[in-house]
Design an enzyme around this catalytic site. Sequence first.
Site: not given
Ligand SMILES: NC(=O)c1ccc[n+]([C@@H]2O[C@H](COP(=O)([O-])OP(=O)(O)OC[C@H]3O[C@@H](n4cnc5c(N)ncnc54)[C@H](O)[C@@H]3O)[C@@H](O)[C@H]2O)c1
Length: 401
Positions: A257
């Site tokens: 983030c």
């Molecule tokens: N991690 C955090 O603390 C957090 C907090 C708030 C917001 N976010 C936002 O949330 C979103 C997701 O972040 P995250 O931390 O969960 O990411 P992550 O990398 O932990 O998980 C994403 C998942 O999506 C899968 N993926 C990728 N492309 C895909 C597709 N086309 N179809 C299906 N699955 C797919 C990946 O294999 C992975 O398992 C981002 O935009 C991030 O900025 C994250």
Amino acid sequence: MKVAIIGQGYVGLTISAFAAEHFDVVGFDSNQLIVDQLNQGISHIEGVKNSLLVKRVKSGRYKATTRGSEIAGSNIVVIAVPTPLTKERNPDLSYIESACKTIGQNLSAPALVINESTSFPGTLRGFIKPAIEKYSLAPLEHMYAISPERVDPGRSDFNQRNTPRLYSGLTREAASKTRDFYSKFCENLIEVSSPEVAEAAKLFENTFRQVNIALVNEFAQIAHTLGISVYETLDAANTKPYGFMKFTPSAGVGGHCIPVDPTYLAAVAEEHGAPATFIRRANEVNLEMSEYIVRRVVEDNGGNLQGRRVLVVGVAYKPNVADVRETAAKLVIEHLRSKGAVVSWHDDVVGNWKGESSAPLQGADIAVVVTKHDSVDEKKILASAPYVFDTTGKVSGAKGL
Ligand SMILES: NC(=O)c1ccc[n+]([C@@H]2O[C@H](COP(=O)([O-])OP(=O)(O)OC[C@H]3O[C@@H](n4cnc5c(N)ncnc54)[C@H](O)[C@@H]3O)[C@@H](O)[C@H]2O)c1
């Protein structure tokens, strides 16, 4: 009600675990290994315990899949895929586009599509809706909403239930159905007037942190030059009961983030002709911290690290998680190696990273603490090398910022 959640990472799996108490949840992820493990009740993130996942799988209300066809018939689809930066450090919406393709090609009836992935204002209206329509096999009137995720992995005092959640819809009906969905597992829902406000609020929250972290990182350097303690000064300033919020210096910012989201805000600002100089500079200051730290270590060690055994303690981007995305440890290690140091790292929470394994916490000439997990003993850190430089302010008796 059937809910499909696209992306089963930190955000998507957390939502899945909560939602599956009330709905039938299909967790769609493109990673077969993650999907196989999830279906066996093995969680890959700290916030979701295996015991809870096993319970959800056994109840028949949660299933992970890599097959897009299994999201067919969903009433609600939540997008929770990565939104990283490209090599040129520009917003990369390719994962969102791919999620839109999965949705478009597999839904044959109108649904509520909610985006939880972080992106710039206008993404829901100007990118997600047209992309789903482009990939849909027949024209469908989906509802579209946004509810930016605020989960802080590894945190126990704030979770899905008690963290206030913003939301907004492209239509009244979309907003109201979004509220109904989240109200099952979130106690405090706040509607804002447009999806763009919700999208911008998320980016501004993280930009606020990025800028304040950069400010305190710069101040740490000023305090050192002036020969005063940065920590004592911050504690002193923090006695003011209003108008001050304490941030602490570090080796830089990490995670998905803080190093990324402000760049989304800067990119959209500049595209519309508004300056984002402050945001850009904050990013640079945080990136430069790793170089500053190595410079301090070099100065304290006779101006030369050639052949010295340096142990970097803690490579996760923050304490008590295994997440190494954008970790400042990567840059610290690179700068140390460029000075000729023989670098290994210790982090049993991370275990393996970039083809290397966690080294024992002992036997180094120099230790540089980048992240201090609660499980790592302070005394053992101090005993690991005759010279210890601590960037966290948590190892008393060590040299530090
Ligand atoms: N991690 C955090 O603390 C957090 C907090 C708030 C917001 N976010 C936002 O949330 C979103 C997701 O972040 P995250 O931390 O969960 O990411 P992550 O990398 O932990 O998980 C994403 C998942 O999506 C899968 N993926 C990728 N492309 C895909 C597709 N086309 N179809 C299906 N699955 C797919 C990946 O294999 C992975 O398992 C981002 O935009 C991030 O900025 C994250």
